[in-house]
Design an enzyme around this catalytic site. Sequence first.
Site, PDB file in Angstrom:
ATOM      1  N   ILE A  49       9.255  -0.727   6.717  1.00  0.00           N
ATOM      2  CA  ILE A  49      10.424  -0.131   7.380  1.00  0.00           C
ATOM      3  C   ILE A  49      10.813  -0.964   8.605  1.00  0.00           C
ATOM      4  O   ILE A  49      11.999  -1.154   8.894  1.00  0.00           O
ATOM      5  CB  ILE A  49      10.145   1.349   7.736  1.00  0.00           C
ATOM      6  CG1 ILE A  49       9.710   2.103   6.471  1.00  0.00           C
ATOM      7  CG2 ILE A  49      11.378   2.005   8.351  1.00  0.00           C
ATOM      8  CD1 ILE A  49       9.181   3.498   6.702  1.00  0.00           C
ATOM      9  N   ASN A  84      -6.306   2.482  15.540  1.00  0.00           N
ATOM     10  CA  ASN A  84      -5.047   1.737  15.458  1.00  0.00           C
ATOM     11  C   ASN A  84      -3.866   2.583  15.959  1.00  0.00           C
ATOM     12  O   ASN A  84      -3.052   2.116  16.762  1.00  0.00           O
ATOM     13  CB  ASN A  84      -4.813   1.296  14.008  1.00  0.00           C
ATOM     14  CG  ASN A  84      -3.821   0.162  13.902  1.00  0.00           C
ATOM     15  OD1 ASN A  84      -3.579  -0.566  14.870  1.00  0.00           O
ATOM     16  ND2 ASN A  84      -3.221   0.012  12.753  1.00  0.00           N
ATOM     17  N   ARG A  90      -3.729  14.926  -6.886  1.00  0.00           N
ATOM     18  CA  ARG A  90      -4.292  14.109  -5.813  1.00  0.00           C
ATOM     19  C   ARG A  90      -4.556  15.052  -4.633  1.00  0.00           C
ATOM     20  O   ARG A  90      -3.682  15.843  -4.269  1.00  0.00           O
ATOM     21  CB  ARG A  90      -3.268  13.024  -5.440  1.00  0.00           C
ATOM     22  CG  ARG A  90      -3.778  11.947  -4.535  1.00  0.00           C
ATOM     23  CD  ARG A  90      -2.759  10.820  -4.392  1.00  0.00           C
ATOM     24  NE  ARG A  90      -1.534  11.243  -3.711  1.00  0.00           N
ATOM     25  CZ  ARG A  90      -0.543  10.418  -3.390  1.00  0.00           C
ATOM     26  NH1 ARG A  90      -0.625   9.141  -3.681  1.00  0.00           N
ATOM     27  NH2 ARG A  90       0.527  10.866  -2.772  1.00  0.00           N
ATOM     28  N   TYR A 140      -3.955  10.852   8.712  1.00  0.00           N
ATOM     29  CA  TYR A 140      -2.757  10.064   9.047  1.00  0.00           C
ATOM     30  C   TYR A 140      -1.740  10.944   9.783  1.00  0.00           C
ATOM     31  O   TYR A 140      -1.272  10.606  10.877  1.00  0.00           O
ATOM     32  CB  TYR A 140      -2.167   9.482   7.754  1.00  0.00           C
ATOM     33  CG  TYR A 140      -0.778   8.952   7.901  1.00  0.00           C
ATOM     34  CD1 TYR A 140      -0.513   7.873   8.746  1.00  0.00           C
ATOM     35  CD2 TYR A 140       0.287   9.539   7.200  1.00  0.00           C
ATOM     36  CE1 TYR A 140       0.781   7.400   8.877  1.00  0.00           C
ATOM     37  CE2 TYR A 140       1.572   9.061   7.332  1.00  0.00           C
ATOM     38  CZ  TYR A 140       1.817   7.994   8.178  1.00  0.00           C
ATOM     39  OH  TYR A 140       3.091   7.532   8.306  1.00  0.00           O
ATOM     40  N   THR A 191      -1.206  -5.885   7.875  1.00  0.00           N
ATOM     41  CA  THR A 191      -0.583  -5.351   6.663  1.00  0.00           C
ATOM     42  C   THR A 191       0.851  -5.847   6.497  1.00  0.00           C
ATOM     43  O   THR A 191       1.430  -5.696   5.432  1.00  0.00           O
ATOM     44  CB  THR A 191      -0.577  -3.801   6.661  1.00  0.00           C
ATOM     45  OG1 THR A 191       0.039  -3.356   7.866  1.00  0.00           O
ATOM     46  CG2 THR A 191      -1.974  -3.248   6.581  1.00  0.00           C
TER      47      THR A 191
HETATM   48  N1  UDP Z   1       2.342  10.110  -7.374  1.00  0.00           N
HETATM   49  C1  UDP Z   1       2.014  10.125  -8.725  1.00  0.00           C
HETATM   50  N2  UDP Z   1       1.455   8.997  -9.258  1.00  0.00           N
HETATM   51  C2  UDP Z   1       1.203   7.876  -8.533  1.00  0.00           C
HETATM   52  C3  UDP Z   1       1.543   7.875  -7.150  1.00  0.00           C
HETATM   53  C4  UDP Z   1       2.124   9.013  -6.608  1.00  0.00           C
HETATM   54  O1  UDP Z   1       2.218  11.118  -9.423  1.00  0.00           O
HETATM   55  O2  UDP Z   1       0.665   6.907  -9.090  1.00  0.00           O
HETATM   56  C5  UDP Z   1       2.990  11.301  -6.801  1.00  0.00           C
HETATM   57  C6  UDP Z   1       2.248  11.888  -5.609  1.00  0.00           C
HETATM   58  O3  UDP Z   1       1.299  12.827  -6.044  1.00  0.00           O
HETATM   59  C7  UDP Z   1       3.398  12.530  -4.827  1.00  0.00           C
HETATM   60  C8  UDP Z   1       4.594  11.648  -5.151  1.00  0.00           C
HETATM   61  O4  UDP Z   1       4.250  10.902  -6.316  1.00  0.00           O
HETATM   62  O5  UDP Z   1       3.672  13.818  -5.316  1.00  0.00           O
HETATM   63  C9  UDP Z   1       4.929  10.652  -4.035  1.00  0.00           C
HETATM   64  O6  UDP Z   1       3.723   9.995  -3.681  1.00  0.00           O
HETATM   65  P1  UDP Z   1       3.711   8.765  -2.685  1.00  0.00           P
HETATM   66  O7  UDP Z   1       2.293   8.299  -2.569  1.00  0.00           O
HETATM   67  O8  UDP Z   1       4.741   7.771  -3.107  1.00  0.00           O
HETATM   68  O9  UDP Z   1       4.226   9.362  -1.315  1.00  0.00           O
HETATM   69  P2  UDP Z   1       3.707  10.623  -0.437  1.00  0.00           P
HETATM   70  O10 UDP Z   1       4.531  11.796  -0.878  1.00  0.00           O
HETATM   71  O11 UDP Z   1       2.241  10.799  -0.686  1.00  0.00           O
HETATM   72  O12 UDP Z   1       4.013  10.210   0.953  1.00  0.00           O
END
Ligand code: UDP
Length: 332
Positions: free
Chosen positions: A12, A92, A282, A141, A35
């Site tokens: 960003i 950080n 997740r 985070y 990064t």
């Molecule tokens: N997600 C998924 N498969 C992946 C990565 C992410 O289904 O391989 C889903 C994740 O569970 C969330 C959405 O996609 O609901 C967005 O995830 P991302 O990590 O991009 O952003 P976040 O919402 O965690 O900031």
Amino acid sequence: MAILVLGGAGYIGSHTVYALIQAGRDVVVADNLLTGFRAAVHPGARFYQADIRDRKAMDALFEKENIEGVIHFAASSQVGESMSDPLKYYDNNLCGTTVLLQSMVAHGVDKIVFSSTAATYGEPERVPILETDQTRPTNCYGETKLAMERMMYWTSRAHGLRYVALRYFNACGAHPSGVIGEAHNPETHLIPLILQVPNGQRDKISIFGDDYPTRDGTCVRDYIHVTDLAQAHILAFDYLLAGGENNVFNLGNGVGFTVREVIDAARAVTGHPIPAETCPRRTGDPAQLVASSEKARTVLGWTPQYADLNTILTSAWNWHKNHPKGYEDGTK
Ligand code: UDP
């Protein structure tokens, strides 16, 4: 006078530097390149390889350059990593911001716009989420970003510095020129991972859970284009220049899309079947995160230009298909 962009080699940050330079601003970038990528920094910006935790380096920057204010992106931002290595995030994000603010106060630099996140809310009490809704982060985070907001608040009270915290929802997309885009190592975000399939780097995309209480069972997120985020930083900086008070703004489109809808849009844009398989949820994923951005629209005059999922996916695909390994060959 110049604007100092910390973390200006990141995703960003680099897009904001491009937008600032396009707007005719004088820009100084500092980034530790842990990064971020040097190649992502606009050639029109003066670049310093420096770490915000390094007080001497920060002091030297403020002494050498004539800085009117700071836009601060320099932070660790992977949710999963923040859970396995929380102290890295305290170091950080919080120690780094402490040193930065100490140096700013010592040099009389009193304006800062900085990256916050929808992760400050945790599991939302309702959607769309308002800035005044409760903040109960469910990962480290988000916890450190919320603590950064509070650190700014107390520093403001003691030293008169003014701040704007921008709570991003799901940043996505790439610069319309195709010159810069999203590149994380490792990649954890949905859209770049989906696009690895048509790029031949992954066989299928995993859907993390299809038993959420949403319209198709997959998580709903508010995807906001990085170019729109970049514009919001300029508006927020100008708001502080014009004397605006401390403030917090959500940045999202106000429209949520499910994981399946994002995959379908990627199929349409790339013409690739993009196989998907359902996997377990997740940890720590809220079912829905959708912003109310009315405040940013009203107070800052911000109008996102990329509300449509196909446009977002088209711009992301334009970057990823031409840069399958991100910047150069993935080296920094
Ligand atoms: N997600 C998924 N498969 C992946 C990565 C992410 O289904 O391989 C889903 C994740 O569970 C969330 C959405 O996609 O609901 C967005 O995830 P991302 O990590 O991009 O952003 P976040 O919402 O965690 O900031």
